[in-house]
Design a protein around this motif. Structure first.
Motif, mmCIF file in Angstrom:
data_model
loop_
_atom_site.group_PDB
_atom_site.id
_atom_site.type_symbol
_atom_site.label_atom_id
_atom_site.label_comp_id
_atom_site.label_asym_id
_atom_site.label_seq_id
_atom_site.Cartn_x
_atom_site.Cartn_y
_atom_site.Cartn_z
ATOM 1 N N SER A 19 0.818 -1.219 0.000
ATOM 2 C CA SER A 19 0.000 0.000 0.000
ATOM 3 C C SER A 19 0.849 1.265 0.000
ATOM 4 O O SER A 19 0.533 2.236 -0.695
ATOM 5 C CB SER A 19 -0.947 0.002 1.207
ATOM 6 O OG SER A 19 -0.223 -0.096 2.417
ATOM 7 N N SER A 20 1.943 1.265 0.756
ATOM 8 C CA SER A 20 2.772 2.477 0.806
ATOM 9 C C SER A 20 3.469 2.724 -0.531
ATOM 10 O O SER A 20 3.536 3.862 -1.005
ATOM 11 C CB SER A 20 3.803 2.374 1.934
ATOM 12 O OG SER A 20 4.763 1.370 1.679
ATOM 13 N N PHE A 21 3.948 1.659 -1.173
ATOM 14 C CA PHE A 21 4.623 1.854 -2.449
ATOM 15 C C PHE A 21 3.638 2.136 -3.582
ATOM 16 O O PHE A 21 3.995 2.806 -4.549
ATOM 17 C CB PHE A 21 5.513 0.643 -2.767
ATOM 18 C CG PHE A 21 6.923 0.798 -2.242
ATOM 19 C CD1 PHE A 21 7.151 1.360 -0.994
ATOM 20 C CD2 PHE A 21 8.015 0.378 -2.985
ATOM 21 C CE1 PHE A 21 8.429 1.522 -0.496
ATOM 22 C CE2 PHE A 21 9.307 0.539 -2.504
ATOM 23 C CZ PHE A 21 9.523 1.113 -1.257
ATOM 24 N N CYS A 22 2.412 1.649 -3.466
ATOM 25 C CA CYS A 22 1.385 2.035 -4.442
ATOM 26 C C CYS A 22 1.121 3.526 -4.357
ATOM 27 O O CYS A 22 0.970 4.208 -5.373
ATOM 28 C CB CYS A 22 0.091 1.253 -4.199
ATOM 29 S SG CYS A 22 0.071 -0.403 -4.901
ATOM 30 N N LYS A 23 1.061 4.041 -3.130
ATOM 31 C CA LYS A 23 0.838 5.482 -2.967
ATOM 32 C C LYS A 23 2.036 6.269 -3.464
ATOM 33 O O LYS A 23 1.888 7.343 -4.061
ATOM 34 C CB LYS A 23 0.536 5.820 -1.511
ATOM 35 C CG LYS A 23 0.220 7.288 -1.276
ATOM 36 C CD LYS A 23 -0.605 7.497 -0.018
ATOM 37 C CE LYS A 23 -2.034 7.048 -0.224
ATOM 38 N NZ LYS A 23 -2.918 7.393 0.920
ATOM 39 N N LEU A 24 3.233 5.753 -3.239
ATOM 40 C CA LEU A 24 4.439 6.417 -3.721
ATOM 41 C C LEU A 24 4.425 6.523 -5.244
ATOM 42 O O LEU A 24 4.744 7.584 -5.801
ATOM 43 C CB LEU A 24 5.678 5.634 -3.280
ATOM 44 C CG LEU A 24 7.027 6.115 -3.829
ATOM 45 C CD1 LEU A 24 7.337 7.521 -3.330
ATOM 46 C CD2 LEU A 24 8.140 5.144 -3.438
ATOM 47 N N VAL A 144 9.858 -5.719 3.304
ATOM 48 C CA VAL A 144 8.470 -5.527 2.878
ATOM 49 C C VAL A 144 7.584 -6.295 3.852
ATOM 50 O O VAL A 144 7.784 -7.497 4.062
ATOM 51 C CB VAL A 144 8.249 -6.041 1.445
ATOM 52 C CG1 VAL A 144 6.765 -6.000 1.080
ATOM 53 C CG2 VAL A 144 9.070 -5.217 0.459
ATOM 54 N N VAL A 145 6.634 -5.607 4.447
ATOM 55 C CA VAL A 145 5.788 -6.232 5.461
ATOM 56 C C VAL A 145 4.335 -6.251 4.995
ATOM 57 O O VAL A 145 3.927 -5.483 4.125
ATOM 58 C CB VAL A 145 5.897 -5.505 6.817
ATOM 59 C CG1 VAL A 145 7.346 -5.408 7.265
ATOM 60 C CG2 VAL A 145 5.279 -4.106 6.740
ATOM 61 N N GLN A 237 12.172 -2.742 -6.103
ATOM 62 C CA GLN A 237 13.542 -2.254 -6.228
ATOM 63 C C GLN A 237 13.597 -0.925 -6.967
ATOM 64 O O GLN A 237 14.344 -0.019 -6.575
ATOM 65 C CB GLN A 237 14.400 -3.314 -6.919
ATOM 66 C CG GLN A 237 14.574 -4.582 -6.085
ATOM 67 C CD GLN A 237 15.316 -5.686 -6.804
ATOM 68 O OE1 GLN A 237 15.569 -5.599 -8.004
ATOM 69 N NE2 GLN A 237 15.669 -6.744 -6.082
ATOM 70 N N ARG A 238 12.807 -0.795 -8.007
ATOM 71 C CA ARG A 238 12.775 0.459 -8.762
ATOM 72 C C ARG A 238 12.240 1.604 -7.907
ATOM 73 O O ARG A 238 12.826 2.701 -7.869
ATOM 74 C CB ARG A 238 11.904 0.290 -10.015
ATOM 75 C CG ARG A 238 11.675 1.592 -10.785
ATOM 76 C CD ARG A 238 10.865 1.364 -12.034
ATOM 77 N NE ARG A 238 9.546 0.830 -11.785
ATOM 78 C CZ ARG A 238 8.488 1.575 -11.419
ATOM 79 N NH1 ARG A 238 8.630 2.885 -11.232
ATOM 80 N NH2 ARG A 238 7.316 1.024 -11.225
ATOM 81 N N LEU A 239 11.140 1.357 -7.200
ATOM 82 C CA LEU A 239 10.533 2.423 -6.406
ATOM 83 C C LEU A 239 11.370 2.783 -5.185
ATOM 84 O O LEU A 239 11.381 3.943 -4.751
ATOM 85 C CB LEU A 239 9.122 2.013 -5.972
ATOM 86 C CG LEU A 239 8.050 2.133 -7.053
ATOM 87 C CD1 LEU A 239 6.707 1.639 -6.542
ATOM 88 C CD2 LEU A 239 7.918 3.571 -7.544
ATOM 89 N N ASP A 240 12.083 1.811 -4.632
ATOM 90 C CA ASP A 240 12.927 2.128 -3.489
ATOM 91 C C ASP A 240 14.060 3.073 -3.894
ATOM 92 O O ASP A 240 14.415 3.994 -3.146
ATOM 93 C CB ASP A 240 13.507 0.845 -2.884
ATOM 94 C CG ASP A 240 14.246 1.107 -1.592
ATOM 95 O OD1 ASP A 240 13.631 1.647 -0.652
ATOM 96 O OD2 ASP A 240 15.450 0.801 -1.528
ATOM 97 N N LYS A 241 14.620 2.880 -5.077
ATOM 98 C CA LYS A 241 15.654 3.794 -5.583
ATOM 99 C C LYS A 241 15.063 5.187 -5.829
ATOM 100 O O LYS A 241 15.703 6.207 -5.553
ATOM 101 C CB LYS A 241 16.255 3.244 -6.867
ATOM 102 C CG LYS A 241 17.109 2.003 -6.654
ATOM 103 C CD LYS A 241 17.658 1.480 -7.971
ATOM 104 C CE LYS A 241 18.500 0.226 -7.762
ATOM 105 N NZ LYS A 241 18.993 -0.330 -9.047
#
Length: 279
Positions: A19-24, A144-145, A237-241
Motif C-alpha cells: 500500500s505504501s509503495f502504491c501510494k508512492l 516488505v511487510v 527495487q525500482r521504487l525504493d531507488k
C-alpha cells in the motif's frame, strides 16, 4: 532545488508495504504527507470501519459462528448504527456474515489451514488466528511487510494460496479478477513462496457485497506466473531507488496525471496534523 515545506518533519519508514509503495508510485507528494509526516484525513470514513469490522467477523463466520462474527464486527463498529447508513449497519453486517458462512458450508473452493508463523514478526494488532504476518527481503533498504487474511488449501487442485477478503458495493467477477496483477496479491504470493515449503501458484480473493438489500459472496482463484513474481520484486527495487532519490533531495513531486487530490494544506503543530482536502 528547495526542500518541500514540512520536510524537516519527514521520517524515513523502517519498512515498505504494497500500500505504501502504491501510494508512492501514484503520487510521491501524497506519500510524503501520509507516510512521511503522518498526516491523516480529517473526515471520518464510515466505509473503512465497516470493512474492518467485517474482516474481524469473517474468521468466526468461516467456523459457522455468526453470533461470534457479529460480536467481533461490533467491537470495531461500535454504535455507528445511529448514523443511519442504510447499507452499512449491524443488521446488514449480520446478513453479509450469514451469507458468507452459508457460502462456505461444504464449499470446495478452499479450506483454511494452520497459518505460516514467521519468527520475530508480529503485527501491532492481531485480527484473528488465521492471519499471516510477514516481513520479507526483496533486495531493498527495508523489509516488505504485510498481513494476509488466511492461508488456504485447494483440495481439488492440491495447492496452497493466500486468501484475501474484500468488501465492495459493486461485486462482480470482473472486480475480483482485477486483483490478479495488483502489488498486494503478488506480494502475498511472493511472501508465501519465501516462507513456506508449499506449492504456491496464486491467490484467492473473496468478495462480500455491501448493499441495502442484496447479499452475495463471491470467490475466485487468481493464478500468478513466475514472471509476475519477478516483476513485483523489480517494482519494489525500482521504487525504493526513486524514494531514496526523493529523500536525498527533500522534494516529493506531485503526480498530476495520477493523483486525485486537488489541494492539500496542513498544520505544522504535530497535535493538530490533518489533511485538509479541497476538491
Amino acid at each position: 532545488s528547495e526542500k518541500l515545506e514540512g520536510f524537516e518533519e519527514y521520517h524515513s519508514n523502517s519498512h515498505a508495504s504494497p500500500s505504501s509503495f502504491c501510494k508512492l508510485e501514484r503520487c510521491p507528494r501524497m506519500f510524503f504527507y501520509h507516510y512521511g509526516i503522518g498526516l491523516r484525513e480529517k473526515e471520518h470514513i464510515l466505509a473503512f470501519d465497516f470493512g474492518t469490522g467485517i474482516h474481524y467477523g469473517l474468521p468466526f463466520a468461516h467456523r459457522e459462528d455468526v453470533d461470534g462474527a457479529l460480536s467481533a464486527f461490533k467491537s470495531i463498529w461500535g454504535e455507528q448504527d445511529e448514523l443511519g447508513d442504510k447499507k452499512r449497519n449491524s443488521f446488514r453486517a449480520r446478513a453479509m456474515l450469514e451469507d458468507f458462512s452459508k457460502h462456505h458450508r461444504g464449499s470446495t473452493l478452499y479450506k483454511i489451514i494452520q497459518p505460516v508463523k514467521q519468527e520475530g514478526v508480529q503485527a501491532r494488532e492481531e485480527i484473528s488466528e488465521d492471519e499471516i504476518n510477514f516481513a520479507i527481503d526483496v533486495g531493498i533498504r527495508n523489509p516488505v511487510v504485510g498481513r494476509i487474511d488466511a492461508f488456504g488449501f485447494r483440495e481439488d487442485f492440491g495447492d496452497y494460496c493466500p486468501v484475501e477478503y474484500k468488501t465492495s458495493s459493486r461485486l462482480s467477477v470482473d472486480f475480483l479478477a482485477g486483483f490478479a496483477l495488483t502489488p498486494q496479491v503478488l506480494t502475498y504470493v511472493l511472501a508465501l513462496k519465501m516462507l513456506s515449503d508449499k506449492e504456491i501458484n496464486g491467490g484467492i480473493i473473496e468478495g462480500l457485497c455491501v448493499a441495502i438489500k442484496k447479499v452475495e459472496t463471491l470467490g475466485m482463484f487468481l493464478r500468478v506466473s513466475n514472471q509476475s513474481i519477478e516483476d513485483i520484486v523489480g517494482w519494489y527495487q525500482r521504487l525504493d531507488k526513486t524514494l531514496e532519490r526523493y529523500e536525498n533531495s527533500g522534494d516529493f513531486p506531485k503526480n498530476l496525471s495520477m493523483c486525485t487530490w486537488m489541494g492539500v494544506s496542513f498544520s505544522t503543530n504535530v497535535s493538530e496534523r490533518r489533511l485538509e482536502i479541497s476538491t
